[in-house]
Design an enzyme around this catalytic site. Sequence first.
Site, mmCIF file in Angstrom:
data_model
loop_
_atom_site.group_PDB
_atom_site.id
_atom_site.type_symbol
_atom_site.label_atom_id
_atom_site.label_comp_id
_atom_site.label_asym_id
_atom_site.label_seq_id
_atom_site.Cartn_x
_atom_site.Cartn_y
_atom_site.Cartn_z
ATOM 1 N N HIS A 89 -2.835 5.421 6.451
ATOM 2 C CA HIS A 89 -1.491 5.944 6.670
ATOM 3 C C HIS A 89 -1.465 7.421 6.270
ATOM 4 C CE1 HIS A 89 -0.001 1.836 6.946
ATOM 5 N NE2 HIS A 89 -0.333 1.550 5.697
ATOM 6 N N CYS A 114 0.826 -1.207 0.000
ATOM 7 C CA CYS A 114 0.000 0.000 0.000
ATOM 8 C C CYS A 114 0.861 1.259 0.000
ATOM 9 C CB CYS A 114 -0.926 0.007 1.206
ATOM 10 S SG CYS A 114 -0.119 -0.451 2.759
HETATM 11 N N1 LIG Z 1 -3.893 -5.036 5.154
HETATM 12 C C1 LIG Z 1 -3.154 -4.169 4.531
HETATM 13 O O1 LIG Z 1 -3.123 -3.035 4.940
HETATM 14 C C2 LIG Z 1 -2.342 -4.564 3.307
HETATM 15 C C3 LIG Z 1 -2.097 -3.611 2.339
HETATM 16 C C4 LIG Z 1 -1.379 -3.969 1.190
HETATM 17 C C5 LIG Z 1 -0.854 -5.238 1.097
HETATM 18 N N2 LIG Z 1 -1.080 -6.131 2.073
HETATM 19 C C6 LIG Z 1 -0.498 -7.469 1.892
HETATM 20 O O2 LIG Z 1 -1.520 -8.327 1.459
HETATM 21 C C7 LIG Z 1 -1.281 -9.653 1.936
HETATM 22 C C8 LIG Z 1 -2.487 -10.098 2.711
HETATM 23 O O3 LIG Z 1 -2.680 -9.221 3.800
HETATM 24 P P1 LIG Z 1 -4.106 -9.014 4.483
HETATM 25 O O4 LIG Z 1 -4.029 -7.750 5.255
HETATM 26 O O5 LIG Z 1 -5.168 -9.185 3.479
HETATM 27 O O6 LIG Z 1 -4.093 -10.223 5.499
HETATM 28 P P2 LIG Z 1 -5.354 -10.833 6.263
HETATM 29 O O7 LIG Z 1 -4.795 -11.473 7.480
HETATM 30 O O8 LIG Z 1 -6.443 -9.838 6.399
HETATM 31 O O9 LIG Z 1 -5.860 -11.954 5.248
HETATM 32 C C9 LIG Z 1 -5.112 -13.090 4.956
HETATM 33 C C10 LIG Z 1 -6.070 -14.219 4.703
HETATM 34 O O10 LIG Z 1 -5.346 -15.364 4.292
HETATM 35 C C11 LIG Z 1 -5.808 -16.494 5.003
HETATM 36 N N3 LIG Z 1 -4.763 -17.495 5.061
HETATM 37 C C12 LIG Z 1 -3.866 -17.742 6.046
HETATM 38 N N4 LIG Z 1 -3.059 -18.777 5.681
HETATM 39 C C13 LIG Z 1 -3.467 -19.177 4.460
HETATM 40 C C14 LIG Z 1 -3.052 -20.200 3.572
HETATM 41 N N5 LIG Z 1 -2.025 -21.004 3.883
HETATM 42 N N6 LIG Z 1 -3.694 -20.324 2.394
HETATM 43 C C15 LIG Z 1 -4.705 -19.501 2.062
HETATM 44 N N7 LIG Z 1 -5.155 -18.515 2.879
HETATM 45 C C16 LIG Z 1 -4.538 -18.366 4.059
HETATM 46 C C17 LIG Z 1 -6.207 -15.953 6.339
HETATM 47 O O11 LIG Z 1 -7.146 -16.801 6.969
HETATM 48 C C18 LIG Z 1 -6.841 -14.603 5.956
HETATM 49 O O12 LIG Z 1 -8.173 -14.777 5.619
HETATM 50 C C19 LIG Z 1 0.011 -9.566 2.741
HETATM 51 O O13 LIG Z 1 1.102 -9.854 1.889
HETATM 52 C C20 LIG Z 1 0.066 -8.112 3.130
HETATM 53 O O14 LIG Z 1 1.369 -7.682 3.419
HETATM 54 C C21 LIG Z 1 -1.847 -5.833 3.156
#
Ligand SMILES: NC(=O)c1ccc[n+]([C@@H]2O[C@H](COP(=O)([O-])OP(=O)(O)OC[C@H]3O[C@@H](n4cnc5c(N)ncnc54)[C@H](O)[C@@H]3O)[C@@H](O)[C@H]2O)c1
Lengths: 339, 339, 339, 339
Positions: free
Chosen positions: D222, D142
Site C-alpha cells: 500500500h 496492516c
Molecule cells: N493479507 C493481508 O494483507 C492482511 C494484512 C493484515 C491483516 N490481514 C487479516 O488477517 C486475516 C487473515 O488474512 P490472510 O490474508 O492471511 O488470509 P488468507 O486467505 O491468506 O489466509 C486465511 C487462511 O485461513 C484458512 N481458513 C479458512 N477458513 C478457516 C477456518 N474455518 N479455520 C481455520 N482456517 C481457515 C484458509 O484456508 C487460509 O489458509 C484477516 O482477518 C485479514 O483481514 C490480512
Amino acid sequence: MIKVGVNGYGTIGKRVADAVRAQPDMKLVGVAKTRPNYEAEAAVRKGYPLYAAIPEKSDAFRNAGIDLAGEIDDLVMQSDVVVDCTPSGIGEQNRELYRRYDTRALFQGGESADAVDASFNARANYDVARNDDVQFVRVVSCNTTGLSRLMAPLDEAFGVEKARITLIRRGGDPADASRGPINDILPDPVTVPSHHGPDVNTILPDLNIDTVGVKVPATLMHLHSVNVTLSEAPSVDEVRDLLHEESRLFLVPDIAGIGGTGQLKEFAMDTGRPRGDLWENCIWDESLSVEDNDLYLFQSIHQESDVIPENVDAIRAIMDAADQQESMEKTDENLGVGL
Amino acid sequence: MIKVGVNGYGTIGKRVADAVRAQPDMKLVGVAKTRPNYEAEAAVRKGYPLYAAIPEKSDAFRNAGIDLAGEIDDLVMQSDVVVDCTPSGIGEQNRELYRRYDTRALFQGGESADAVDASFNARANYDVARNDDVQFVRVVSCNTTGLSRLMAPLDEAFGVEKARITLIRRGGDPADASRGPINDILPDPVTVPSHHGPDVNTILPDLNIDTVGVKVPATLMHLHSVNVTLSEAPSVDEVRDLLHEESRLFLVPDIAGIGGTGQLKEFAMDTGRPRGDLWENCIWDESLSVEDNDLYLFQSIHQESDVIPENVDAIRAIMDAADQQESMEKTDENLGVGL
Amino acid sequence: MIKVGVNGYGTIGKRVADAVRAQPDMKLVGVAKTRPNYEAEAAVRKGYPLYAAIPEKSDAFRNAGIDLAGEIDDLVMQSDVVVDCTPSGIGEQNRELYRRYDTRALFQGGESADAVDASFNARANYDVARNDDVQFVRVVSCNTTGLSRLMAPLDEAFGVEKARITLIRRGGDPADASRGPINDILPDPVTVPSHHGPDVNTILPDLNIDTVGVKVPATLMHLHSVNVTLSEAPSVDEVRDLLHEESRLFLVPDIAGIGGTGQLKEFAMDTGRPRGDLWENCIWDESLSVEDNDLYLFQSIHQESDVIPENVDAIRAIMDAADQQESMEKTDENLGVGL
Amino acid sequence: MIKVGVNGYGTIGKRVADAVRAQPDMKLVGVAKTRPNYEAEAAVRKGYPLYAAIPEKSDAFRNAGIDLAGEIDDLVMQSDVVVDCTPSGIGEQNRELYRRYDTRALFQGGESADAVDASFNARANYDVARNDDVQFVRVVSCNTTGLSRLMAPLDEAFGVEKARITLIRRGGDPADASRGPINDILPDPVTVPSHHGPDVNTILPDLNIDTVGVKVPATLMHLHSVNVTLSEAPSVDEVRDLLHEESRLFLVPDIAGIGGTGQLKEFAMDTGRPRGDLWENCIWDESLSVEDNDLYLFQSIHQESDVIPENVDAIRAIMDAADQQESMEKTDENLGVGL
Ligand SMILES: NC(=O)c1ccc[n+]([C@@H]2O[C@H](COP(=O)([O-])OP(=O)(O)OC[C@H]3O[C@@H](n4cnc5c(N)ncnc54)[C@H](O)[C@@H]3O)[C@@H](O)[C@H]2O)c1
Ligand SMILES: NC(=O)c1ccc[n+]([C@@H]2O[C@H](COP(=O)([O-])OP(=O)(O)OC[C@H]3O[C@@H](n4cnc5c(N)ncnc54)[C@H](O)[C@@H]3O)[C@@H](O)[C@H]2O)c1
Ligand SMILES: NC(=O)c1ccc[n+]([C@@H]2O[C@H](COP(=O)([O-])OP(=O)(O)OC[C@H]3O[C@@H](n4cnc5c(N)ncnc54)[C@H](O)[C@@H]3O)[C@@H](O)[C@H]2O)c1
Ligand SMILES: NC(=O)c1ccc[n+]([C@@H]2O[C@H](COP(=O)([O-])OP(=O)(O)OC[C@H]3O[C@@H](n4cnc5c(N)ncnc54)[C@H](O)[C@@H]3O)[C@@H](O)[C@H]2O)c1
C-alpha cells in the site's frame, strides 16, 4: 471565421482538430504531422488537410501514398491561430516559427509557464488571453485544468484556506505500449509538494494549495483525492448545488451504479461520446463530505480530453472573438459538453 | 421488417441493439434490462424502449424515474426474434419463455451448444440456421468466431491438416472493476487442450484443431497465436491475398505503425468507430509467415464486438430473410465493417 | 578453489554471487558495481568485496561511505573466471578487458552468440565449454535455457520432429519501475518466427523449432505454451516419468492447488527459497497431454533465476574442473535445486 | 515458554508461525489448516505440526499423504494463546471454540473491534492487552498498524491537530490470482471518510483523523499519502530525528536510489529478508516536508508483514510476560527488525 491550424497530431492534437471542426465560427486549415502512420491515415479519412511538420520527412508521406497539402510553414502562414500539440518541450522551440509569421499560438501543459505570455483556464482566468500583447498562451495540463475548474467556484463561494490534493496519476495513455509501471505504486515525484500546486498558481495565483503525486499501473483516467479547508463550512448540499451549476463538472450520481473509471468511460461510450471522451471533471457524488471546515471529494480526470474545451475557448480568447460566458456556452453546445 | 427484441443489455446486448437499429430491414422493438443503472440511462437517451427483464424489479425503474415500455413477456410477444444477451447460463433458462410465445431466439457464446438447435458463424455455416425446425441458434463466442472466420477460408483454399492455437485472453472487459489477475500469467484452463477447440468443431466439425488457453492482466483484446499445418504450402503472398478477400478479416498493415492492441483500438476510435469497436479479426500482416507447410500468424480479437455482425446475420438466417452473401454484405455495409 | 569475480551486480549478478558463495569448490573474489545504490549497500552487508566497475566513478562510493576493495582491473586480475552480468551489449565491449589479463569469462543471454566461443546449457551441451581454446562462453537466456532443458530429454527419448512454442513474456522484472506495457497484449516481435528459436539452435543445432513471442503486463515469470510433434507417440505417463528424472524440471503437482505464477512464487518463498527463486522449469503437470504424436504442455520460467545453476556449471566446465554429471549434482546440492 | 497455536495458515498465519518459532521464549505448538495444498506441504517441510482446522476434512490430508498431529480442538487445548489468522469474519465465529478451552486468542484486522476485548498496537497501546480480564485481542489491520506507529510519536512530540490520509491500496496480494482491478483507479470506498480513520481511533481514541481509500492494480504494498497538521511546526530535521528513533519506521534513504515498491521489496530480498518481508513502515525520506504547520510524507506499507511483530508482542502482552519495551526489543532482535 477563425482560421485554426493544429501542429502535432497525437492524443491532444487529434481531439483539438475534431473540436475545432465542430465550431461554426472556426475553420480547420489543416493538421501537421511528422510521420505517415495510422493517425495520418485516419486524418486523411476525415478529410483533414495534412501538412508535413518536418519538411525533410515529406517523402515518407509520398512513399506511403498520402497526399500532403503543404509543409508546416504553409500551415502557420494561413492560420490565425496555431494550436501547438507537440510533445513537451517541442512547443517552446516552435515559438520562432510562429513569430516568423506573426501567428498567435496556443501551447499545451507540457510547456513551461515561462515560455508563454499567459497560462489559461476558461473558467478561472479567461480574460488573461484577450490582452492585445499576448501572442503565446498555454492551456494548462489535464490535472491543472481539473483543479482550476474545481477550485475557482469553491474559492468564490466559500473561500479556500488551504487545498491539499493527492494526484493518483495513470501510468500512461491507453495507446502507450512501452510505458509502465506494471506492478507498482510510485511516489512520483517522491519530493513533496509536487509541481502541480505551483502550476495551479499560474491560474489562481493566491490559492494556498499543496499537491503530492503518485503513479500507478492504469491508463484510463487520473484520480484526485481532494481535501479543501474552507473559510466557512457549507453543508454537503450547498457544495453539491454549487458544483451542479458548473457545466464542466459532472457529478457522477450514486444511482447510476458506476463503480470506477472503466465504467465511467463505458458510460461515455454508451452515450455516444467520440472516443469515449469525458471533457468534464467527474466528481463522485457519494464522496462529497464535509467534516468541520474540511471538504473532501474524489474526482476522476480524463487526461486525454478535459483540456479540449479549454483549447477551443482559448482560441476565441486569444482572438478576442467572444467573452468568457459566450465562448464557454458555444463550446459546450457545439461539442456536447454536459452529461 | 424483422422485429427484434434484445434481452440482456450489457456488453453484447447494447452493441446488438445499436447494430439492429442500423439495419433498414429490421426494427428494434426494445431492450430488456434488470436494473436502472447507467446503461439503462444511456438506453433511454438513445430512445430505446425499455422492458423490465425481471418483472418483480420493475419498481426500481420507476423509483429511478425511468419509464418502462413493458415487461419481458411483452417484448418477447412482439418480437419475431429475441437476441438473448444475458450472462452465461441464464439464456438456457430463458428458453421456456421464448417457447411460450413461439418466438425464435439467438443465444450467445456463454450458452452450451447442447441448449440450442444449431451453433452459428456467418462465414462458415450460415445455412444451418435457415432450417425450418430451428428455433434456437447460438452465435458462438468471440474466440470461436475469430477462429472460424480464419479457418474456413484457409481450409477451403489450402486444406487444414492441423491447427494449433494458443489463446492469450484478456483477464476481464474494460468495465469489469473487480476481475483479475493483477500481475500473473495464468494457464487457464491448465488442462490441455482447452474447450475452445471443440467449440470450433460445433461450426467446422471436421477441423483438426488443438487449442490452449492463457489469461493475462489486460482488458482490451484477446491475442491468438496461430499455427496451421496446411495440406499444401502456399506462399505468404497467396495467404495474404486469400485473407484480403474476406471482409471480416483486417490485415493490420506494417506501414500503419500500429504496435499493439492499445493502438489498434486508438485507430478504431480515430476512424470514428462507435465505442472503438473492432468487428473484424485483426491479423498482424507482418506476422504472416510460412515455414514448410506451417503457417504462423497473430490475430487480435476484440471480444466485445466481433460477434456483433454475426448476430445480425443470424437474425436474417433464422428468419430465412436472406442468403449468406446478401446478408453479410448488408450487415457490413450498414454497420461499416471493413477498415 | 576456483576464484570467481562477478562484473555487473544487478538481477543476474547478485544471484550468481550468492550461488558462487554457496559452492565449496569456489571462492567469490568480489563483485564490481557502477553505482553505490541499495544493491551496493546489500552487497556490503553480505560481506562481498566491492570493486568499482567504472574507475572514474569510484568517488561516488567513497562519498556514500562505502569502502571499495579495488577497481575492475584488480578484480579481473585476481579471478580465474569472471562472470559478466552487465546489461546486454556491454559484455561484448568488456572482452578486451578480460583478454588483457587472459581471464576466462562467462557472458549472459543478452550478448550475441557471435561474441563468444561457445553458447552453453548444462543439460544439453556441457562439454562445449571444456575445450582448451575456449575463453568466452555465453550462458544462454532464461527462455533459451528453459527450452533447452526441456527439448534435450524429449529429443533423446522420443525424437523431436518439430517444436512450436508461444513465449508469453513478462513485460519487465519486478524491480523495473518504468517498463510497460500497462494494459496490452503485444506481439513482440510481431514478426514470426521470433529470435528465440535460432537461439535454441546455438545449443541444439539440429532441433526443428519455431518460436513466436508475446509481451504482457506481468512481472513474475514467463509462460511457454509448448507443442512438440514427436517421432514416436509416448503416453502421458511416459513423458511424465522422463521429465521427473530431470533435476531442473519441476512438475507442478495438481494436488498442490497452485493456480498461477503468483502462487508458484509463494510456494518458493514458503519453502525458504532465497528471493523466492525458482531455478527449475515449472511444468504444469495437469497440462501434459498427447494428441496423436503431438505433445502439449505449459511451463513457467522464472526469468531472474533459471540461468543461475547454469552459470555455476559453466564455471566448472570452462575451468574443466568437473564433468557434466558431477558438476550438475554439486550445483544442485549446494544450491538446493529440486522442489 | 509460551505455548502458541496458529489457526489459519495463509498470508498472515504462515508469517506468524515463522515469527513465533524465532522467539526463544515461545514454543509453536502447531498450525491448523483447512486443506492439504502447497502451503500445507511447505509447513510439513518446516516441521510444523499440522492440525485439521475442520475435523470433517481430515481425510483430505490423509489422502494427500500428509500426517496430522491432531484436530483443531487438540491445538487449542495445548496452547496458552491461539493466534487466529482465518479470513475476515471467521475469527469471530471461533471465539466459542477458544472459550471452550479457556484459551486466550489474538485476532487479525479483518475482525470487528466489537468482537474483542481490546484492539492492539505495540507502539501505541501495548498495555491494553495486559489486563487480567482480557481474553480476546485484535491486532489491527496492516493500514491501521502503519498509521498508529506513525501517529503515536508525532502526537507525543508535536501534537496532532488533524491528520488527513489518502490510502492507495494494492488490489490484491501477490498470490491472489482472481482479484482485480486490472486497469482502473477505484475510489474504494467511494464514501468519505473511509473506515480506516475510525479504526485508528480504536488504538488512539482522541486522534483527529480523516482517511480516504483508493484501490489500484498493484500487489506489492500500500502507499499512504500523509498530511498532518501539527500543533507546533517542527523542522524537517526534527521530524526525521523523531522518526529515526522508532525501530519499526524505516526511512528510505535518498542515496539508496530506491524508486518504488518493486525496488523496496528487491532491497528486502537482497538483504536476506524471508519472503522479502518489510515489517517496518517504509517512509520515503525525500518526501518529508513541512509547509507552515502541515507535515507531508509518503509511506509504503507491506500489507503481508507489517503486523507480524505486533502479533508477537501481543502474545507477550496478553500473557503479561513482558512490558512494552522489553517485548518490542526482543521481537525486533529475534526477527531482525530494522533495516
Ligand atoms: N493479507 C493481508 O494483507 C492482511 C494484512 C493484515 C491483516 N490481514 C487479516 O488477517 C486475516 C487473515 O488474512 P490472510 O490474508 O492471511 O488470509 P488468507 O486467505 O491468506 O489466509 C486465511 C487462511 O485461513 C484458512 N481458513 C479458512 N477458513 C478457516 C477456518 N474455518 N479455520 C481455520 N482456517 C481457515 C484458509 O484456508 C487460509 O489458509 C484477516 O482477518 C485479514 O483481514 C490480512
Ligand atoms: N496525453 C495527455 O494526457 C495530455 C494531457 C494534457 C496535456 N498534454 C500535453 O499535450 C502535449 C502533447 O501531448 P500528447 O499526449 O498529445 O502527445 P503525443 O505524443 O500523443 O502527440 C504528440 C504528437 O506530436 C508529434 N510531433 C513530434 N515532434 C513534432 C514536431 N517537431 N512537430 C510537430 N509534431 C511533432 C508526434 O508525432 C505526435 O503525433 C504535451 O505538451 C503534453 O504535455 C497531454
Ligand atoms: N463480454 C464478452 O467479451 C463476450 C464476448 C462474446 C460473447 N459473450 C457472451 O455474451 C453473453 C453476455 O455477456 P456480456 O459480456 O454481454 O455480459 P454482461 O454482464 O456485460 O451483460 C449481461 C446483461 O444481462 C443482464 N442480466 C442478468 N440477468 C438477466 C436476466 N435474468 N434477464 C435479462 N438480463 C439479465 C445483466 O444485468 C447485464 O446487463 C454471455 O453468454 C457471454 O458469454 C461475451
Ligand atoms: N533479468 C532477466 O530476466 C535476465 C534473464 C537472463 C539473462 N539476462 C541477461 O543477463 C544480463 C544482465 O541482465 P540483468 O537483468 O541482470 O540486468 P540489470 O540491469 O539488472 O543488471 C545489470 C547491472 O550491471 C551494471 N552495469 C551497467 N554497466 C556496467 C558496466 N559497464 N560494468 C559493470 N556493470 C555495469 C548495472 O548497474 C546493473 O547493476 C543481460 O545480458 C541480460 O540479457 C537477464
